[in-house]
Design a protein around this motif. Structure first.
Motif, mmCIF file in Angstrom:
data_model
loop_
_atom_site.group_PDB
_atom_site.id
_atom_site.type_symbol
_atom_site.label_atom_id
_atom_site.label_comp_id
_atom_site.label_asym_id
_atom_site.label_seq_id
_atom_site.Cartn_x
_atom_site.Cartn_y
_atom_site.Cartn_z
ATOM 1 N N PRO A 1 2.185 -1.264 -5.882
ATOM 2 C CA PRO A 1 2.441 -2.195 -4.799
ATOM 3 C C PRO A 1 3.683 -2.311 -4.086
ATOM 4 O O PRO A 1 4.497 -2.550 -4.506
ATOM 5 C CB PRO A 1 2.062 -3.541 -5.329
ATOM 6 N N GLY A 2 3.584 -2.104 -2.444
ATOM 7 C CA GLY A 2 4.972 -2.041 -1.951
ATOM 8 C C GLY A 2 5.556 -0.752 -2.029
ATOM 9 O O GLY A 2 6.708 -0.529 -1.133
ATOM 10 N N THR B 1 1.425 -2.462 -16.293
ATOM 11 C CA THR B 1 2.388 -1.493 -15.404
ATOM 12 C C THR B 1 1.425 -0.403 -14.783
ATOM 13 O O THR B 1 1.967 0.455 -14.080
ATOM 14 C CB THR B 1 3.206 -0.581 -16.707
ATOM 15 N N ASP B 2 0.223 -0.554 -15.205
ATOM 16 C CA ASP B 2 -0.732 0.764 -14.626
ATOM 17 C C ASP B 2 -1.242 0.219 -13.332
ATOM 18 O O ASP B 2 -2.084 0.868 -12.635
ATOM 19 C CB ASP B 2 -2.037 0.585 -15.582
ATOM 20 N N VAL B 3 -0.905 -1.046 -12.841
ATOM 21 C CA VAL B 3 -1.196 -1.628 -11.417
ATOM 22 C C VAL B 3 -1.034 -0.727 -10.369
ATOM 23 O O VAL B 3 0.191 -0.368 -10.351
ATOM 24 C CB VAL B 3 -0.822 -3.253 -11.300
ATOM 25 N N THR C 1 -8.217 4.056 -5.135
ATOM 26 C CA THR C 1 -8.841 2.650 -6.017
ATOM 27 C C THR C 1 -7.805 1.846 -6.429
ATOM 28 O O THR C 1 -6.733 2.550 -6.978
ATOM 29 C CB THR C 1 -9.655 3.530 -7.432
ATOM 30 N N GLU C 2 -7.906 0.897 -5.935
ATOM 31 C CA GLU C 2 -6.896 -0.238 -6.475
ATOM 32 C C GLU C 2 -7.236 -1.049 -7.606
ATOM 33 O O GLU C 2 -8.219 -1.699 -7.950
ATOM 34 C CB GLU C 2 -6.701 -1.439 -5.231
#
Lengths: 117, 109
Positions: free
Chosen positions: B39-40, B82-84, B103-104
């Motif tokens: 993210p980001g 941590t896999d996000v 895929t989010e």
């Protein structure tokens, strides 16, 4: 410390203005790319360059222009002709665009988030 | 036109559950790459698959390339926070790298 830098990280522009996004790499890579990222649409290729003084249009080149005067630099200009320019712009580079018939690994910069007001 | 379809678009899992994302191409791919974007952040290369039926593992991540070289999958065993991020496949169609939509993955602790 090798890598790809993009500046600025955030950019705001008024409608009707052109704006140039910077991309520099010190990886000695021949190929460079510009992508646009919108939510839910993945990465779409704007322009790419395999060698200095040469570049080709990608899938969504309309309203954009680029130059490749130096191996290290591949700036992208978002012109006023681009209808919906607000997006996240990613620059990438690879050693060669095609290495042995396979697309080479791409290394991405941190991106520039452009907002048109 | 050239396309690489990736599903699902979003996946929400409880920490410890498994996760899989799939990529499909209508044409044969010379190779396929996988990237992860936190993210980001920006996409970061994970792995490349070249051979028909190839399977590669990176700790809890398993990557597969289909026998016909038209599909691929990424499987994460026992997800962690941590896999996000968003996982992208990118298929080589005629020397051009085509990215899937991504895929989010979100992981609830």
């Amino acid at each position: 410390d090798g890598g790809i830098t993009q500046s600025p990280k955030y950019l705001f522009r008024k409608e009707g203005q052109n704006v140039t996004l910077s991309c520099e790499q010190n990886l000695n890579h021949d190929a460079m790319y510009w992508y646009r990222q919108d939510p839910g649409q993945g990465l779409r290729l704007i322009y790419y360059s395999q060698i200095v003084n040469d570049f080709q249009k990608g899938d969504i080149a309309e309203g954009y222009s680029v130059s490749r005067e130096k191996k290290e630099s591949f700036p992208l200009t978002v012109t006023s002709a681009q209808k919906n320019p607000t997006a996240f712009y990613l620059c990438a580079s690879s050693k060669d665009r095609i290495a042995g018939g396979f697309a080479d690994t791409q290394y991405f910069g941190p991106g520039t988030r452009l907002t048109v007001l | 036109g050239q396309q690489v379809m990736q599903i699902p678009q979003y996946q929400h899992v409880q920490e410890g559950e498994d996760f899989t994302t799939y990529c499909n191409s209508s044409t044969t791919l010379s190779n396929i790459q996988w990237y992860k974007q936190r993210p980001g952040g920006h996409p970061v290369f994970l792995i490349q698959l070249v051979k028909s039926g190839e399977v590669k593992k990176q700790k809890r991540l398993t990557f597969q390339f289909g026998e016909a070289k038209k599909n691929s999958s990424l499987h994460i065993t026992a997800t962690q926070t941590t896999d996000v991020g968003t996982y992208f496949c990118a298929g080589n169609q005629g020397g051009k790298l085509i990215f899937g939509q991504g895929t989010e993955l979100s992981v609830k602790p």
